[in-house]
Design a protein around this motif. Structure first.
Motif, PDB file in Angstrom:
ATOM      1  N   LYS A 134       9.607  -4.620  -8.546  1.00  0.00           N
ATOM      2  CA  LYS A 134      10.553  -5.036  -9.584  1.00  0.00           C
ATOM      3  C   LYS A 134      10.646  -6.549  -9.728  1.00  0.00           C
ATOM      4  O   LYS A 134      11.010  -7.060 -10.782  1.00  0.00           O
ATOM      5  N   ASP A 135      10.310  -7.293  -8.646  1.00  0.00           N
ATOM      6  CA  ASP A 135      10.419  -8.747  -8.737  1.00  0.00           C
ATOM      7  C   ASP A 135       9.182  -9.381  -9.353  1.00  0.00           C
ATOM      8  O   ASP A 135       9.121 -10.602  -9.528  1.00  0.00           O
ATOM      9  N   ALA A 136       8.185  -8.570  -9.715  1.00  0.00           N
ATOM     10  CA  ALA A 136       6.955  -9.051 -10.367  1.00  0.00           C
ATOM     11  C   ALA A 136       6.207 -10.075  -9.532  1.00  0.00           C
ATOM     12  O   ALA A 136       5.478 -10.908 -10.067  1.00  0.00           O
ATOM     13  N   LYS A 137       6.377 -10.020  -8.214  1.00  0.00           N
ATOM     14  CA  LYS A 137       5.661 -10.948  -7.331  1.00  0.00           C
ATOM     15  C   LYS A 137       4.672 -10.220  -6.428  1.00  0.00           C
ATOM     16  O   LYS A 137       3.923 -10.856  -5.701  1.00  0.00           O
ATOM     17  N   HIS A 138       4.694  -8.888  -6.474  1.00  0.00           N
ATOM     18  CA  HIS A 138       3.832  -8.100  -5.605  1.00  0.00           C
ATOM     19  C   HIS A 138       2.803  -7.332  -6.431  1.00  0.00           C
ATOM     20  O   HIS A 138       3.012  -7.025  -7.601  1.00  0.00           O
ATOM     21  N   LEU A 139       1.701  -7.012  -5.772  1.00  0.00           N
ATOM     22  CA  LEU A 139       0.712  -6.078  -6.299  1.00  0.00           C
ATOM     23  C   LEU A 139       0.689  -4.879  -5.356  1.00  0.00           C
ATOM     24  O   LEU A 139       1.071  -4.991  -4.194  1.00  0.00           O
ATOM     25  N   ALA A 140       0.230  -3.746  -5.845  1.00  0.00           N
ATOM     26  CA  ALA A 140       0.225  -2.555  -5.001  1.00  0.00           C
ATOM     27  C   ALA A 140      -1.065  -1.773  -5.167  1.00  0.00           C
ATOM     28  O   ALA A 140      -1.653  -1.728  -6.254  1.00  0.00           O
ATOM     29  N   LEU A 141      -1.494  -1.162  -4.069  1.00  0.00           N
ATOM     30  CA  LEU A 141      -2.657  -0.286  -4.062  1.00  0.00           C
ATOM     31  C   LEU A 141      -2.187   1.148  -3.841  1.00  0.00           C
ATOM     32  O   LEU A 141      -1.256   1.392  -3.075  1.00  0.00           O
ATOM     33  N   ALA A 142      -2.844   2.074  -4.506  1.00  0.00           N
ATOM     34  CA  ALA A 142      -2.490   3.482  -4.333  1.00  0.00           C
ATOM     35  C   ALA A 142      -3.706   4.341  -4.631  1.00  0.00           C
ATOM     36  O   ALA A 142      -4.674   3.894  -5.251  1.00  0.00           O
ATOM     37  N   GLY A 143      -3.650   5.599  -4.180  1.00  0.00           N
ATOM     38  CA  GLY A 143      -4.686   6.554  -4.538  1.00  0.00           C
ATOM     39  C   GLY A 143      -4.496   7.007  -5.972  1.00  0.00           C
ATOM     40  O   GLY A 143      -3.405   6.885  -6.549  1.00  0.00           O
ATOM     41  N   ILE A 144      -5.554   7.554  -6.561  1.00  0.00           N
ATOM     42  CA  ILE A 144      -5.486   7.952  -7.969  1.00  0.00           C
ATOM     43  C   ILE A 144      -4.498   9.099  -8.190  1.00  0.00           C
ATOM     44  O   ILE A 144      -4.171   9.408  -9.332  1.00  0.00           O
ATOM     45  N   GLU A 145      -4.012   9.713  -7.106  1.00  0.00           N
ATOM     46  CA  GLU A 145      -3.036  10.792  -7.294  1.00  0.00           C
ATOM     47  C   GLU A 145      -1.739  10.293  -7.937  1.00  0.00           C
ATOM     48  O   GLU A 145      -0.951  11.074  -8.455  1.00  0.00           O
ATOM     49  N   TYR A 146      -1.533   8.974  -7.886  1.00  0.00           N
ATOM     50  CA  TYR A 146      -0.308   8.405  -8.469  1.00  0.00           C
ATOM     51  C   TYR A 146      -0.524   7.868  -9.889  1.00  0.00           C
ATOM     52  O   TYR A 146       0.386   7.261 -10.457  1.00  0.00           O
ATOM     53  N   GLY A 188       0.815  -1.208   0.000  1.00  0.00           N
ATOM     54  CA  GLY A 188       0.000   0.000   0.000  1.00  0.00           C
ATOM     55  C   GLY A 188       0.843   1.250   0.000  1.00  0.00           C
ATOM     56  O   GLY A 188       1.793   1.372   0.781  1.00  0.00           O
ATOM     57  N   CYS A 189       0.521   2.180  -0.889  1.00  0.00           N
ATOM     58  CA  CYS A 189       1.237   3.456  -0.945  1.00  0.00           C
ATOM     59  C   CYS A 189       0.579   4.450   0.005  1.00  0.00           C
ATOM     60  O   CYS A 189      -0.628   4.698  -0.079  1.00  0.00           O
ATOM     61  N   LEU A 190       1.350   5.011   0.900  1.00  0.00           N
ATOM     62  CA  LEU A 190       0.823   6.008   1.825  1.00  0.00           C
ATOM     63  C   LEU A 190       0.299   7.221   1.063  1.00  0.00           C
ATOM     64  O   LEU A 190       0.884   7.641   0.065  1.00  0.00           O
ATOM     65  N   SER A 191      -0.821   7.741   1.524  1.00  0.00           N
ATOM     66  CA  SER A 191      -1.430   8.896   0.879  1.00  0.00           C
ATOM     67  C   SER A 191      -1.545  10.041   1.868  1.00  0.00           C
ATOM     68  O   SER A 191      -1.788   9.834   3.064  1.00  0.00           O
ATOM     69  N   LYS A 192      -1.389  11.257   1.379  1.00  0.00           N
ATOM     70  CA  LYS A 192      -1.550  12.423   2.234  1.00  0.00           C
ATOM     71  C   LYS A 192      -3.021  12.685   2.538  1.00  0.00           C
ATOM     72  O   LYS A 192      -3.343  13.386   3.488  1.00  0.00           O
ATOM     73  N   ASN A 193      -3.897  12.135   1.714  1.00  0.00           N
ATOM     74  CA  ASN A 193      -5.333  12.307   1.905  1.00  0.00           C
ATOM     75  C   ASN A 193      -5.847  11.263   2.884  1.00  0.00           C
ATOM     76  O   ASN A 193      -5.736  10.066   2.634  1.00  0.00           O
ATOM     77  N   LEU A 194      -6.389  11.695   4.023  1.00  0.00           N
ATOM     78  CA  LEU A 194      -6.832  10.760   5.056  1.00  0.00           C
ATOM     79  C   LEU A 194      -7.940   9.849   4.551  1.00  0.00           C
ATOM     80  O   LEU A 194      -7.986   8.663   4.884  1.00  0.00           O
ATOM     81  N   GLN A 195      -8.860  10.393   3.750  1.00  0.00           N
ATOM     82  CA  GLN A 195      -9.957   9.586   3.237  1.00  0.00           C
ATOM     83  C   GLN A 195      -9.444   8.507   2.296  1.00  0.00           C
ATOM     84  O   GLN A 195      -9.899   7.360   2.337  1.00  0.00           O
TER      85      GLN A 195
END
Length: 296
Positions: free
Chosen positions: A233-245, A195-202
């Motif tokens: 980079k190892d193509a073994k992970h998935l990631a979640l992020a806010g649309i800001e990225y 999970g990518c940390l977001s500055k937006n609390l919501q």
């Protein structure tokens, strides 16, 4: 990570002093220091900058501080709901169904009880008038009806990954799921979710809720966007992020946004709840589950 560590980091951010924060948490200074160091190792980033007299919180630390506060708030909310559930002593839900929904409801309820084994569901099939009267008298908790006859062979799609509009799922372009549009939770089992940390609390709260819906919240590691993309980079992970990225991901030739589509099942159900059960957590969970299984 443990909830205790979240509380300890919040204390350190408040006092900006290891000894004072340790005393507040009933810990030795060395124990608190080790706990914070463990967090930094797990997140692969520096959370605090130490000096002989005080402690300052890094930019990554400020982001993690938001995550800790949200996580503890959600946990406290969960404890309140759990207390309501325990005190209500209503681990049995009585569901009334019409002939039109008599085939589909038992199947959904069976799957619900597998997920929530402490909740029992009793199903009663009657005509609409009888169901309405029993619901009014609180002899039934909910009633399920439909204007259409649901066929016996109607197939319910297993839980698919659903993403709110503000959240995106991305991975390395060589990831096994990079071209998939239909992803269920079982498909995600072998892969770690970050999970990518977001500055937006919501948005940060929605990231946690999305990870929970994927059954990945307890194992999800969080960090800055740069840290998370490094793991991919190892193509073994998935990631979640806010649309800001979104733009940063789309402009990175090594990354790809995965866009799961939720299949439409097209069942039009009419569900009514007894007036004294509209806020009961068991009922709300069941209604949410029925919606996930039968609606688009």
């Amino acid at each position: 990570m443990r909830l205790e560590q979240f509380k300890q980091f919040l204390a350190l951010a408040e006092f900006r002093h290891f000894r004072q924060a340790a005393e507040h948490c009933n810990l030795s200074t060395s124990a608190l220091t080790r706990s914070i160091q463990t967090l930094e190792q797990e997140l692969n980033c520096e959370l605090v900058t130490r000096s002989t007299r005080s402690v300052s919180i890094t930019q990554s630390g400020e982001l993690f501080l938001t995550y800790c506060a949200n996580a503890l708030e959600q946990f406290n909310h969960f404890k309140t709901q759990l207390s309501d559930f325990t005190n209500d002593n209503a681990s049995k839900i009585v569901v009334g169904v019409t002939e039109n929904t008599a085939e589909i409801t038992p199947f959904v309820c069976k799957k619900f009880m597998e997920k929530f084994p402490d909740i029992e569901i009793e199903i009663q099939q009657q005509d609409r008038s009888s169901l309405s009267n029993k619901l009014a008298d609180s002899e039934l908790d909910i009633t399920i009806d439909s204007t259409m006859q649901i066929p016996n062979n109607f197939a319910i799609t297993e839980h698919l990954v659903y993403l709110p509009d503000q959240i995106i799922l991305f991975a390395n372009k060589n990831h096994a799921l990079s071209s998939e549009t239909t992803i269920d939770k079982e498909t995600l089992t072998p892969f770690s979710v970050l999970g990518c940390l977001s500055k937006n609390l919501q948005v940060q709260k929605m990231l946690q809720e999305t990870a929970a819906s994927m059954q990945k919240l307890t194992t999800m590691k969080v960090g800055t966007f740069e840290q998370i993309t490094g793991y991919l980079k190892d193509a073994k992970h998935l990631a979640l992020a806010g649309i800001e990225y979104t733009n940063e991901i789309e402009n990175n030739p090594e990354l790809i946004i995965i866009k799961p589509e939720k299949q439409s099942r097209g069942i039009d159900l009419s569900i009514s709840v007894a007036s004294n059960k509209t806020t009961h957590p068991d009922i709300l969970n069941l209604l949410r589950y029925i919606g996930e299984e039968t609606q688009s």
